[in-house]
Enzyme design. Structure first.
Site, PDB file in Angstrom:
ATOM      1  N   LYS A 180      -4.975  -1.671  -8.649  1.00  7.97           N
ATOM      2  CA  LYS A 180      -4.413  -2.685  -9.543  1.00  7.97           C
ATOM      3  C   LYS A 180      -5.558  -3.397 -10.262  1.00  7.97           C
ATOM      4  CE  LYS A 180      -0.422  -5.673  -8.723  1.00  7.97           C
ATOM      5  NZ  LYS A 180       0.189  -6.527  -7.703  1.00  7.97           N
TER       6      LYS A 180
HETATM    7  O1  G3P Z   1       4.426  -9.064  -8.248  1.00  7.83           O
HETATM    8  C1  G3P Z   1       3.682 -10.192  -8.566  1.00  7.83           C
HETATM    9  C2  G3P Z   1       4.109 -11.301  -7.707  1.00  7.83           C
HETATM   10  O2  G3P Z   1       3.536 -11.207  -6.440  1.00  7.83           O
HETATM   11  C3  G3P Z   1       3.917 -12.636  -8.300  1.00  7.83           C
HETATM   12  O3  G3P Z   1       5.063 -13.312  -7.968  1.00  7.83           O
HETATM   13  O4  G3P Z   1       6.516 -15.234  -7.646  1.00  7.83           O
HETATM   14  O5  G3P Z   1       4.010 -15.505  -7.513  1.00  7.83           O
HETATM   15  O6  G3P Z   1       5.114 -15.116  -9.692  1.00  7.83           O
HETATM   16  P1  G3P Z   1       5.180 -14.887  -8.227  1.00  7.83           P
END
Ligand code: G3P
Length: 217
Positions: free
Chosen positions: A83
């Site tokens: 990634k």
């Molecule tokens: O897939 C990316 C994720 O881990 C981020 O999620 O909820 O922190 O925006 P969030």
């Protein structure tokens, strides 16, 4: 639509995997921090459990650093997806790593133009963050629809991996738009099974069943 699980929690992955719900796993530095585990150790454990792609994220800011870290992470297992962030250096690293035949997930995508560049750089997956766009009062799902249209217009093979999913509704919208993959926390995937009418119906059935005085076993 493929389901990836967005976590480095091995027990949670195992529970969903037992139901055949896990086509892959995504991790990031925040999720590794949350797991409290060593990145190589926990990622190896996940890769042994899951046949599909397992994303492990680089943290260098320059292309050479990302390439070196990506090659190191790829040694963990054959199903590692490297990634890299959607920066100019991330795109450079993406091109080099995909040319080497490695899977690359370009993350932190917030615009259709970024997604177009990632596809041109040969990304295996593009990760648009819908929840974080919603946080800004911008409909994250509009971005997924735009990327779907652009990729379909030109036949790009890069898979749209909807990320930053926060709700079961996000999963439904991603599937309706035709995203290739949705990565979600285990709790969101489990919440897709919930419906108040299911609970109400079950309650009524059980009450009536009790009145019959019967037993199945
Ligand atoms: O897939 C990316 C994720 O881990 C981020 O999620 O909820 O922190 O925006 P969030």
């Amino acid at each position: 639509m493929k389901f990836f699980v967005d976590t480095a929690d091995v027990a949670a992955i195992a529970e969903l995997n037992a139901l055949g719900m896990v086509d892959g796993v995504t991790t990031n530095p925040s999720l590794i921090m949350k797991s409290g585990r060593d990145i190589k150790e926990v990622t190896k454990e996940i890769c042994e459990m899951i046949y599909g792609p397992v994303s492990a994220e680089t943290v260098a800011l320059d292309a050479d650093g990302m390439i070196a870290e990506g090659r190191e992470l790829a040694k963990i297992a054959d199903n590692i997806t490297i990634k890299v962030p959607l920066t100019w250096d991330g795109l450079k690293a993406c091109k080099v790593l995909t040319d080497e035949g490695r899977m690359v997930n370009v993350t932190l995508c917030f615009s259709a133009n970024q997604a177009l560049l990632a596809a041109k750089a040969g990304a295996t997956f593009i990760s648009p963050f819908v929840g974080r766009l919603d946080d800004l009062n911008i409909d994250g799902m509009d971005l997924i629809a735009e990327i779907r249209q652009i990729y379909d217009n030109y036949g790009f093979g890069t898979e749209i991996l909807v990320a930053s999913i926060r709700s079961a509704n996000h999963m439904k919208e991603a599937a309706l738009i035709g995203a290739d993959v949705a990565t979600a926390p285990p709790a969101v995937i489990k919440s897709m099974a919930n419906h108040v009418m299911t609970d109400k119906g079950l309650d009524a059935f059980l009450k009536d069943w009790a009145k019959t005085g019967q037993k199945i076993l």
